[in-house]
Design a protein around this motif. Structure first.
Motif, PDB file in Angstrom:
ATOM      1  N   UNK A  18      12.363 -17.850  -1.240  1.00 16.07           N
ATOM      2  CA  UNK A  18      12.985 -18.841  -0.356  1.00 16.07           C
ATOM      3  C   UNK A  18      13.423 -20.076  -1.107  1.00 16.07           C
ATOM      4  N   UNK A  19      12.597 -20.514  -2.068  1.00 15.37           N
ATOM      5  CA  UNK A  19      12.979 -21.664  -2.876  1.00 15.37           C
ATOM      6  C   UNK A  19      14.253 -21.351  -3.677  1.00 15.37           C
ATOM      7  N   UNK A  20      14.300 -20.153  -4.231  1.00 16.90           N
ATOM      8  CA  UNK A  20      15.489 -19.756  -4.969  1.00 16.90           C
ATOM      9  C   UNK A  20      16.721 -19.698  -4.090  1.00 16.90           C
ATOM     10  N   UNK A  71       9.710 -27.145   0.233  1.00 20.32           N
ATOM     11  CA  UNK A  71       8.527 -27.986   0.401  1.00 20.32           C
ATOM     12  C   UNK A  71       7.338 -27.337  -0.312  1.00 20.32           C
ATOM     13  N   UNK A  72       6.805 -27.975  -1.365  1.00 19.16           N
ATOM     14  CA  UNK A  72       5.733 -27.333  -2.138  1.00 19.16           C
ATOM     15  C   UNK A  72       4.453 -27.108  -1.350  1.00 19.16           C
ATOM     16  N   UNK A  73       4.283 -27.842  -0.251  1.00 18.67           N
ATOM     17  CA  UNK A  73       3.077 -27.657   0.550  1.00 18.67           C
ATOM     18  C   UNK A  73       3.204 -26.483   1.523  1.00 18.67           C
ATOM     19  N   UNK A  74       4.424 -25.952   1.664  1.00 22.17           N
ATOM     20  CA  UNK A  74       4.636 -24.863   2.615  1.00 22.17           C
ATOM     21  C   UNK A  74       5.209 -23.617   1.947  1.00 22.17           C
ATOM     22  N   UNK A  75       6.375 -23.759   1.320  1.00 20.49           N
ATOM     23  CA  UNK A  75       7.127 -22.626   0.771  1.00 20.49           C
ATOM     24  C   UNK A  75       7.053 -21.436   1.737  1.00 20.49           C
ATOM     25  N   UNK A  76       7.635 -21.570   2.937  1.00 19.44           N
ATOM     26  CA  UNK A  76       7.463 -20.547   3.977  1.00 19.44           C
ATOM     27  C   UNK A  76       7.952 -19.159   3.578  1.00 19.44           C
ATOM     28  N   UNK A 122      19.286 -23.815   8.883  1.00 18.15           N
ATOM     29  CA  UNK A 122      19.016 -23.900   7.450  1.00 18.15           C
ATOM     30  C   UNK A 122      18.483 -25.280   7.112  1.00 18.15           C
ATOM     31  N   UNK A 123      17.430 -25.293   6.306  1.00 14.90           N
ATOM     32  CA  UNK A 123      16.838 -26.544   5.843  1.00 14.90           C
ATOM     33  C   UNK A 123      16.406 -26.376   4.401  1.00 14.90           C
ATOM     34  N   UNK A 124      17.108 -26.998   3.502  1.00 12.34           N
ATOM     35  CA  UNK A 124      16.736 -26.992   2.082  1.00 12.34           C
ATOM     36  C   UNK A 124      15.336 -27.566   1.908  1.00 12.34           C
ATOM     37  N   UNK A 135      24.150 -12.428  -2.432  1.00  9.04           N
ATOM     38  CA  UNK A 135      23.893 -11.020  -2.724  1.00  9.04           C
ATOM     39  C   UNK A 135      23.029 -10.418  -1.609  1.00  9.04           C
ATOM     40  N   UNK A 136      22.789  -9.117  -1.686  1.00  8.01           N
ATOM     41  CA  UNK A 136      22.104  -8.415  -0.604  1.00  8.01           C
ATOM     42  C   UNK A 136      20.699  -8.955  -0.358  1.00  8.01           C
ATOM     43  N   UNK A 137      19.966  -9.271  -1.414  1.00  9.41           N
ATOM     44  CA  UNK A 137      18.603  -9.778  -1.245  1.00  9.41           C
ATOM     45  C   UNK A 137      18.601 -11.166  -0.620  1.00  9.41           C
ATOM     46  N   UNK A 138      19.523 -12.015  -1.049  1.00  7.47           N
ATOM     47  CA  UNK A 138      19.626 -13.367  -0.482  1.00  7.47           C
ATOM     48  C   UNK A 138      20.011 -13.302   0.996  1.00  7.47           C
ATOM     49  N   UNK A 139      20.949 -12.424   1.318  1.00  5.78           N
ATOM     50  CA  UNK A 139      21.372 -12.285   2.706  1.00  5.78           C
ATOM     51  C   UNK A 139      20.247 -11.756   3.583  1.00  5.78           C
ATOM     52  N   UNK A 140      19.456 -10.824   3.044  1.00  5.77           N
ATOM     53  CA  UNK A 140      18.331 -10.283   3.807  1.00  5.77           C
ATOM     54  C   UNK A 140      17.313 -11.357   4.149  1.00  5.77           C
TER      55      UNK A 140
END
Length: 260
Positions: free
Chosen positions: A202-204, A192-197, A185-187, A147-152
């Motif tokens: 992003x996790x979603x 990564x709970x210590x980063x969540x950049x 891309x890197x899942x 969707x648009x938000x994911x693509x952004x």
């Protein structure tokens, strides 16, 4: 900010893809398509000086450019496989450690600049007990399902990809000097709970891409004595699990002689 020749850009335009649309990984394209891959029309030297006579055929190279991957059958040996890969680009040293059977979708070495143009796997012995596939997903299919938000998040949000020389800070979809899309891309990085950049968004996205990968992927079981090559800046990949200890693969990373 993005690094060196890569620039953020919200829209990429597709050109010269008439034959791509006939390929097995194709999808409908329009003039305002999000990503662009036009390898075939690049005019740089297509092979190294003093190239081995054992080079990727024009037909195989064309298919690699069109579909993002190609399987070359009846490769006589690992040496012959290496020569074929060298005809595509210069070999890149890989990270230390054995070839892993990773089940999470990714591009390889996103923290390198530039990231490997192509990856290749030579199969010494195919898995005999199920599994052992290499799964591939063309990013053109992926962006069509977001969707648009994911693509952004993929086109606009910069993040730091760890790697040699401090890694790379850029977006997951950027462009190179030739105007082609570079996919990173890197899942693991996004979750990564210590980063969540990119935070929870992003996790979603990571979970969403993982789900789409399983739904839309192409699975390739490489025959004995065959070589699979794919475009690492275009295709997400993963390895399916298998428990056949006699299954043997040798992997390669390479540049592209034609790219900047």
């Amino acid at each position: 900010m993005t690094t060196n020749t890569e620039q953020r850009q919200a829209i990429w335009y597709v050109t010269g893809l008439a034959e791509v649309l006939a390929g097995p990984g194709s999808q409908d394209q329009s003039d305002d398509a999000i990503v662009q891959f036009d390898r075939y029309r690049q005019t740089r030297t297509p092979s190294p000086p003093n190239a081995s006579p054992n080079t990727l055929s024009h037909t195989a190279r064309r298919r690699l450019d069109q579909w993002g991957y190609v399987v070359v059958d009846d490769v006589e040996s690992l040496t012959a496989a290496e020569e074929l890969v060298r005809s595509v680009g210069e070999l890149i040293p890989q990270y230390n450690g054995p070839l892993t059977h990773e089940v999470l979708a990714r591009t390889e070495a996103p923290g390198r600049h530039p990231s490997p143009a192509y990856l290749a796997l030579f199969c010494h012995r195919q898995a005999r007990r199920g599994g052992g596939h290499t799964d591939l997903l063309d990013v053109r299919k992926l962006v069509g399902a977001l969707d648009a938000d994911e693509l952004a998040l993929m086109t606009d949000a910069e993040l730091h990809f760890p790697g040699p020389d401090g890694g790379v800070r850029t977006t997951m979809l950027s462009t190179d000097a030739d105007g082609n899309t570079v996919t990173r891309f890197s899942y693991n990085l996004l979750t990564d709970p210590s980063r969540l950049p990119l935070g929870e968004a992003g996790r979603g996205l990571a979970h969403r891409v993982s789900d789409l990968f399983r739904e839309l992927r192409t699975s390739v079981l490489i025959p004995d004595g065959s070589l699979l090559i794919w475009d690492n800046q275009r295709m997400l990949h993963a390895r399916s699990e298998n428990h056949d200890r006699s299954h043997r693969l040798t992997g390669f990373w390479t540049t592209d002689w034609r790219r900047a």
